[in-house]
Enzyme design. Structure first.
Site, PDB file in Angstrom:
ATOM      1  N   LEU A  33       0.922  -1.256   0.047  1.00 35.26           N
ATOM      2  CA  LEU A  33       0.025  -0.167  -0.052  1.00 35.26           C
ATOM      3  C   LEU A  33       0.847   1.282  -0.045  1.00 35.26           C
ATOM      4  O   LEU A  33       0.565   2.335   0.393  1.00 35.26           O
ATOM      5  CB  LEU A  33      -0.955  -0.082   1.248  1.00 35.26           C
ATOM      6  CG  LEU A  33      -2.098  -1.245   1.332  1.00 35.26           C
ATOM      7  CD1 LEU A  33      -3.026  -1.124   2.464  1.00 35.26           C
ATOM      8  CD2 LEU A  33      -2.697  -1.135  -0.022  1.00 35.26           C
ATOM      9  N   TYR A  68      15.776   1.572 -13.941  1.00 33.80           N
ATOM     10  CA  TYR A  68      14.558   1.084 -13.947  1.00 33.80           C
ATOM     11  C   TYR A  68      14.372   0.082 -15.072  1.00 33.80           C
ATOM     12  O   TYR A  68      13.932  -0.925 -14.673  1.00 33.80           O
ATOM     13  CB  TYR A  68      13.669   2.072 -14.257  1.00 33.80           C
ATOM     14  CG  TYR A  68      11.997   1.611 -14.484  1.00 33.80           C
ATOM     15  CD1 TYR A  68      11.437   0.889 -13.539  1.00 33.80           C
ATOM     16  CD2 TYR A  68      11.633   1.785 -15.898  1.00 33.80           C
ATOM     17  CE1 TYR A  68       9.972   0.560 -13.919  1.00 33.80           C
ATOM     18  CE2 TYR A  68      10.303   1.061 -16.215  1.00 33.80           C
ATOM     19  CZ  TYR A  68       9.751   0.451 -15.172  1.00 33.80           C
ATOM     20  OH  TYR A  68       8.542  -0.201 -15.532  1.00 33.80           O
ATOM     21  N   ILE A  92       7.235  -6.864  -0.153  1.00 31.04           N
ATOM     22  CA  ILE A  92       8.178  -7.903  -0.804  1.00 31.04           C
ATOM     23  C   ILE A  92       9.609  -7.884  -0.699  1.00 31.04           C
ATOM     24  O   ILE A  92      10.262  -8.897  -0.629  1.00 31.04           O
ATOM     25  CB  ILE A  92       7.683  -8.228  -2.043  1.00 31.04           C
ATOM     26  CG1 ILE A  92       7.995  -7.260  -3.099  1.00 31.04           C
ATOM     27  CG2 ILE A  92       6.362  -8.940  -2.230  1.00 31.04           C
ATOM     28  CD1 ILE A  92       8.102  -7.660  -4.348  1.00 31.04           C
ATOM     29  N   SER A 152       8.642  -4.053 -19.203  1.00 32.04           N
ATOM     30  CA  SER A 152       8.367  -2.739 -19.687  1.00 32.04           C
ATOM     31  C   SER A 152       9.203  -2.454 -21.030  1.00 32.04           C
ATOM     32  O   SER A 152      10.198  -3.264 -21.334  1.00 32.04           O
ATOM     33  CB  SER A 152       8.995  -1.651 -18.511  1.00 32.04           C
ATOM     34  OG  SER A 152       9.165  -0.459 -19.112  1.00 32.04           O
ATOM     35  N   LYS A 211      14.316  -4.332 -14.605  1.00 26.56           N
ATOM     36  CA  LYS A 211      12.818  -5.159 -15.624  1.00 26.56           C
ATOM     37  C   LYS A 211      13.863  -6.117 -16.254  1.00 26.56           C
ATOM     38  O   LYS A 211      13.116  -7.378 -16.392  1.00 26.56           O
ATOM     39  CB  LYS A 211      12.106  -4.244 -16.461  1.00 26.56           C
ATOM     40  CG  LYS A 211      11.238  -3.495 -15.527  1.00 26.56           C
ATOM     41  CD  LYS A 211      10.173  -4.068 -14.830  1.00 26.56           C
ATOM     42  CE  LYS A 211       9.336  -3.522 -13.842  1.00 26.56           C
ATOM     43  NZ  LYS A 211       8.640  -4.106 -12.897  1.00 26.56           N
ATOM     44  N   PHE A 254       2.956  -7.444 -10.059  1.00 25.40           N
ATOM     45  CA  PHE A 254       3.171  -6.020 -10.420  1.00 25.40           C
ATOM     46  C   PHE A 254       3.978  -5.184  -9.537  1.00 25.40           C
ATOM     47  O   PHE A 254       4.326  -4.128  -9.860  1.00 25.40           O
ATOM     48  CB  PHE A 254       1.735  -5.500 -10.434  1.00 25.40           C
ATOM     49  CG  PHE A 254       0.482  -6.066 -11.171  1.00 25.40           C
ATOM     50  CD1 PHE A 254       0.677  -5.585 -12.656  1.00 25.40           C
ATOM     51  CD2 PHE A 254      -0.289  -6.815 -10.891  1.00 25.40           C
ATOM     52  CE1 PHE A 254      -0.221  -5.945 -13.371  1.00 25.40           C
ATOM     53  CE2 PHE A 254      -1.171  -7.589 -11.899  1.00 25.40           C
ATOM     54  CZ  PHE A 254      -1.117  -7.180 -13.108  1.00 25.40           C
ATOM     55  N   ALA A 255       4.184  -5.680  -8.384  1.00 25.36           N
ATOM     56  CA  ALA A 255       4.921  -4.573  -7.242  1.00 25.36           C
ATOM     57  C   ALA A 255       6.096  -4.337  -7.679  1.00 25.36           C
ATOM     58  O   ALA A 255       7.023  -4.945  -7.496  1.00 25.36           O
ATOM     59  CB  ALA A 255       4.717  -5.446  -5.950  1.00 25.36           C
TER      60      ALA A 255
END
Ligand code: UFG
Length: 332
Positions: free
Chosen positions: A33, A144, A51, A119, A148, A75-76
């Site tokens: 969250l 980033y 996680i 991505s 991925k 997704f996290a």
């Protein structure tokens, strides 16, 4: 059996959770969250877990066993390119460390199926008309994108080591809303950035109009978040089917895009058309690291997963506008 959606309270994850629930699947959400919102997951069970934190592998393993999880949709992750350049070690900790914990838990709990959010950022600055998975070598140009690509490598290694069945979905430019309460809550990408400027009574900004493109602004492949969510269901169905998966989906990365290039100026005009607002823009200098053109070839995902985008730019923008107007920062 249930599906564990990690990061299911976020923008894209919540769309997948809702589609899965609509077709009667048992769904468990894990989310810290930090950017997601509990209200988005409806009545799905929500486990609050970071996680990337110490001990996360053990708590994830326990959750997987308790809820008879057979598949994970992951997704996290942190997703801001600029922030990743400033805080590379933290991006590696969060995205690579988080995935390492998740894979550790999956191996221990014998959960063998995984769909991973990758991505277009893995490709870096490709100088091609249409990007193909096999023809365009991934060369990420920021941490980033690196995290991925490493994620894809980690899953390939897990496939070899213990038989993980996985697919990676390389998202292009995601926008829109499948339901008015599931709009993009962050102001990080073009469409919400333009809406945010309009809500403040400011003019939208165009970062560079001297690119080698027909109207001088950058071209991207915009994909409706609902189409993207459907691509996850297509991949899941394929991976869960032992015969189909062996034919092509296991261990594969798929571009999720439309094959249609749309410029920044065209997006802004469409926002003007959907909203009826004056969207006359300010021209700003180029933003560092922006490729002039990033458009997916959607051929592979069409062939293997039989998935195709159903919504074009006007649906994307109309739904984004409706979701924005349903939120707390309504314009007008
Ligand atoms: N842009 C503007 N004005 C704005 C906001 C954006 O002109 O107010 C332009 C950008 O310069 C870019 C285009 O709109 O040319 C799209 O920008 P976004 O920030 O929406 O998206 P990016 O293509 O830069 O980034 C997306 C994902 C990233 C991913 C990247 C590369 O959001 O996570 O694609 O694949 F890393």
């Amino acid at each position: 059996m249930s599906i564990l959606v990690v990061g299911g309270a976020g923008y894209i994850g919540a769309h997948v959770v809702r589609l899965l629930q609509q077709r009667g699947e048992e769904v468990v959400v894990a989310d810290d969250l930090s950017t997601g919102q509990a209200a988005r997951v409806g009545d799905a069970l929500l486990i609050e877990v970071d996680i990337a934190a110490p001990g996360a592998a053990e708590s994830l393993e326990t959750a997987m066993r308790e809820h008879a999880v057979d598949s994970v949709i992951h997704f996290a992750a942190k997703k801001q390119v600029g922030e990743s350049v400033l805080r590379p070690a933290w991006y590696y900790q969060q995205n690579v460390g988080g995935l390492a914990n998740l894979l550790t838990a999956m191996e221990a709990a014998k959960v063998g199926t995984m769909i991973f959010s990758s991505s277009a950022a893995v490709y870096g600055m490709p100088d091609v008309e249409l990007i193909t998975e096999d023809g365009t070598e991934p060369r990420p140009i920021n941490p980033y994108g690196q995290t991925k690509l490493i994620g894809e490598w980690m899953m390939a290694a897990s496939e070899r080591a213990w038989g993980l069945r996985w697919s990676a979905l390389r998202y292009f430019n995601v926008a829109g809303a499948g339901w008015p309460d599931l709009g993009d809550p962050a102001v990080l990408n073009l469409v919400p950035m333009v809406l945010d400027r309009l809500a403040r009574g400011e003019r939208p900004r165009i970062f560079g109009e001297d690119y080698p493109t027909p109207d001088g602004s950058c071209i991207r492949d915009y994909i409706h978040v609902l189409d993207l969510a459907q691509a996850h269901l297509a991949a899941l169905d394929e991976l869960r089917d032992p015969v189909l998966a062996e034919e092509g989906a296991v261990g594969q990365a798929f571009n999720v895009g439309t094959g249609v290039g749309i410029s920044v100026k065209e997006v802004i005009e469409e926002i003007g058309a959907a909203s009826g607002l004056d969207v006359t823009a300010e021209i700003e200098p180029r933003r560092a690291g922006d490729p002039p053109r990033l458009v997916a070839s959607p051929e592979k995902i069409g062939d293997v997963l039989r998935w195709k985008a159903e919504h074009g730019l006007s649906d994307i923008i109309r739904s984004a506008w409706e979701a924005w107007q349903a939120g707390p920062r309504r314009i007008g």
